[in-house]
Scaffold this motif. Structure first.
Motif, PDB file in Angstrom:
ATOM      1  N   MET A  77       0.755  -1.262  -0.053  1.00 45.51           N
ATOM      2  CA  MET A  77       0.253   0.035   0.111  1.00 45.51           C
ATOM      3  C   MET A  77       0.785   1.385   0.071  1.00 45.51           C
ATOM      4  O   MET A  77       1.910   1.227   0.578  1.00 45.51           O
ATOM      5  N   ILE A  78       0.295   2.199  -0.959  1.00 49.44           N
ATOM      6  CA  ILE A  78       1.261   3.568  -0.610  1.00 49.44           C
ATOM      7  C   ILE A  78       0.338   4.805  -0.315  1.00 49.44           C
ATOM      8  O   ILE A  78      -1.115   4.542  -0.821  1.00 49.44           O
ATOM      9  N   LYS A  79       0.743   5.658   0.058  1.00 51.97           N
ATOM     10  CA  LYS A  79      -0.314   6.890   0.427  1.00 51.97           C
ATOM     11  C   LYS A  79      -0.004   7.840  -0.809  1.00 51.97           C
ATOM     12  O   LYS A  79       0.982   8.098  -1.375  1.00 51.97           O
ATOM     13  N   SER A  80      -1.044   8.570  -1.178  1.00 50.89           N
ATOM     14  CA  SER A  80      -0.905   9.325  -2.383  1.00 50.89           C
ATOM     15  C   SER A  80      -2.021  10.393  -2.140  1.00 50.89           C
ATOM     16  O   SER A  80      -2.703  10.549  -1.302  1.00 50.89           O
ATOM     17  N   MET A  81      -1.805  11.557  -3.389  1.00 49.21           N
ATOM     18  CA  MET A  81      -2.510  12.548  -3.204  1.00 49.21           C
ATOM     19  C   MET A  81      -3.286  12.740  -4.468  1.00 49.21           C
ATOM     20  O   MET A  81      -2.784  12.332  -5.523  1.00 49.21           O
ATOM     21  N   VAL A  82      -4.597  12.997  -4.393  1.00 46.80           N
ATOM     22  CA  VAL A  82      -5.652  13.145  -5.631  1.00 46.80           C
ATOM     23  C   VAL A  82      -5.786  14.551  -5.973  1.00 46.80           C
ATOM     24  O   VAL A  82      -5.952  15.247  -4.875  1.00 46.80           O
ATOM     25  N   TYR A  83      -5.764  14.832  -7.143  1.00 49.65           N
ATOM     26  CA  TYR A  83      -5.770  16.197  -7.720  1.00 49.65           C
ATOM     27  C   TYR A  83      -6.795  16.046  -8.729  1.00 49.65           C
ATOM     28  O   TYR A  83      -6.972  15.281  -9.551  1.00 49.65           O
ATOM     29  N   GLY A 138      -3.198  -7.495  -9.012  1.00 49.21           N
ATOM     30  CA  GLY A 138      -2.462  -8.116 -10.098  1.00 49.21           C
ATOM     31  C   GLY A 138      -1.175  -7.843 -10.208  1.00 49.21           C
ATOM     32  O   GLY A 138      -0.345  -7.968  -9.131  1.00 49.21           O
ATOM     33  N   ASP A 139      -0.471  -7.646 -11.457  1.00 49.46           N
ATOM     34  CA  ASP A 139       0.982  -7.404 -11.705  1.00 49.46           C
ATOM     35  C   ASP A 139       1.323  -5.780 -11.494  1.00 49.46           C
ATOM     36  O   ASP A 139       2.377  -5.638 -11.814  1.00 49.46           O
ATOM     37  N   THR A 140       0.471  -5.115 -10.983  1.00 47.67           N
ATOM     38  CA  THR A 140       0.830  -3.701 -10.865  1.00 47.67           C
ATOM     39  C   THR A 140       1.789  -3.210 -10.034  1.00 47.67           C
ATOM     40  O   THR A 140       1.771  -3.970  -8.815  1.00 47.67           O
ATOM     41  N   ASN A 141       2.805  -2.520 -10.287  1.00 46.73           N
ATOM     42  CA  ASN A 141       4.038  -2.096  -9.459  1.00 46.73           C
ATOM     43  C   ASN A 141       3.882  -0.442  -9.193  1.00 46.73           C
ATOM     44  O   ASN A 141       4.378   0.111 -10.011  1.00 46.73           O
ATOM     45  N   LEU A 142       3.133  -0.217  -8.237  1.00 50.52           N
ATOM     46  CA  LEU A 142       2.930   1.227  -7.930  1.00 50.52           C
ATOM     47  C   LEU A 142       4.256   1.926  -7.460  1.00 50.52           C
ATOM     48  O   LEU A 142       4.286   3.192  -7.699  1.00 50.52           O
ATOM     49  N   GLY A 143       5.250   1.274  -7.019  1.00 44.36           N
ATOM     50  CA  GLY A 143       6.433   1.875  -6.751  1.00 44.36           C
ATOM     51  C   GLY A 143       7.236   2.226  -7.847  1.00 44.36           C
ATOM     52  O   GLY A 143       8.031   3.303  -7.808  1.00 44.36           O
ATOM     53  N   ALA A 144       6.929   1.724  -9.064  1.00 39.58           N
ATOM     54  CA  ALA A 144       7.540   2.077 -10.185  1.00 39.58           C
ATOM     55  C   ALA A 144       6.777   3.015 -11.004  1.00 39.58           C
ATOM     56  O   ALA A 144       7.428   3.504 -12.117  1.00 39.58           O
ATOM     57  N   CYS A 187      -6.545  -3.092 -11.661  1.00 41.21           N
ATOM     58  CA  CYS A 187      -4.992  -2.602 -11.424  1.00 41.21           C
ATOM     59  C   CYS A 187      -4.707  -2.036  -9.903  1.00 41.21           C
ATOM     60  O   CYS A 187      -3.669  -2.127  -9.328  1.00 41.21           O
ATOM     61  N   LEU A 188      -5.809  -1.491  -9.322  1.00 40.55           N
ATOM     62  CA  LEU A 188      -5.593  -0.691  -8.096  1.00 40.55           C
ATOM     63  C   LEU A 188      -6.942  -0.552  -7.300  1.00 40.55           C
ATOM     64  O   LEU A 188      -7.911  -0.663  -8.038  1.00 40.55           O
ATOM     65  N   VAL A 189      -7.076  -0.733  -6.015  1.00 48.39           N
ATOM     66  CA  VAL A 189      -7.902  -0.172  -5.291  1.00 48.39           C
ATOM     67  C   VAL A 189      -7.557   1.107  -4.607  1.00 48.39           C
ATOM     68  O   VAL A 189      -6.320   1.376  -3.975  1.00 48.39           O
TER      69      VAL A 189
END
Length: 251
Positions: free
Chosen positions: A1-7, A22-28, A62-64
């Motif tokens: 899990m990562i923390k993010s800001m939505v605009y 799935g195969d999603t790499n949010l870090g990259a 790919c994400l929640v």
């Protein structure tokens, strides 16, 4: 899990927690730290956006993404919650452009019955594909693919519209299934609207659409060969309806 800001555009609308699927790499993924919604999609009139995504998405979810819980009980909900409510109400998605792809954030209801909470599922689709699919679903029309080796035109005349309307009305009189009847009535209405536009063009070389008047514009057609002369056609283009009005024999 990562923390993010939505605009939304350049305006911050809330902090979120994002879980890859799935195969999603949010870090990259550089976009995952600042998720920038560019616009909301057109409303889906027939299917829930989630159903459309299962058809057109490149891969699985790919994400929640969920809004972070408020720091205090009396803290007002962030604008992200209002966007979530609008997407649920109007069957829209929040669109994040990613170059040749789009990330569509589909608003989901929370199984935990949380108030002032926003939950989205993310799907990647090729740029423009979701809108194209939505247009066909909303209009109950399939796209037509032509062989690129040939130049083909699908043209309608007043007579062809009348023949199609008559044919549908005959079928409608024998139909008993309510869903099929609704589909036929919608198709008849489209043909009648298109016939009305064509009639305006025939009678006055101008048409009214959504309160706006469109007049014919001369367009020069290059000659097919040295033995032919160039031709000027009176043309009206209704871009949003994908309609082009002209005369087969303008002379």
């Amino acid at each position: 899990m990562i923390k993010s800001m939505v605009y939304y555009g350049n305006t911050s609308i809330g902090e979120v927690e994002v879980w890859p699927k799935g195969d999603t790499n949010l870090g990259a993924a550089a976009w995952a730290r600042e998720i920038r919604v560019d616009r909301l999609s057109p409303p889906s009139e027939r299917c829930l956006p989630l159903a459309v995504m299962h058809t057109v998405a490149v891969g699985a979810r790919c994400l929640v993404m969920e809004s972070r819980p408020p720091k205090a009980a009396d803290e007002p909900p962030p604008p992200l919650v209002a966007m979530h409510a609008a997407c649920l109400r109007d069957n829209k998605t929040a669109v994040v452009p990613l170059g040749e792809e789009e990330l569509h954030l589909v608003a989901m209801t929370s199984g935990r019955n949380l108030t002032n909470h926003a939950c989205f599922w993310g799907y990647k689709v090729p740029f423009g594909l979701y809108n194209s699919c939505l247009t066909m679903l909303n209009l109950r029309c399939l796209g037509i693919v032509f062989d690129l080796d040939e130049t083909l035109i699908v043209a309608n005349t007043t007579r062809s519209f009348e023949d199609r309307i008559d044919s549908l009305q005959r079928k409608l009189s024998n139909e008993t299934d309510p869903q099929r009847m609704n589909g036929m009535l919608a198709e008849i209405k489209r043909y009648q609207d298109d016939r009305s536009i064509l009639k305006q063009y025939i009678e006055g070389d101008q048409v009214y659409d959504d309160g706006k008047m469109y007049k014919v514009q001369p367009e020069i057609v290059p000659p097919l060969s040295d033995n032919h002369q160039s031709l000027t056609r009176p043309v009206i283009r209704l871009q949003e309806k994908n309609i082009i009005l002209t005369r087969i024999n303008p002379l």
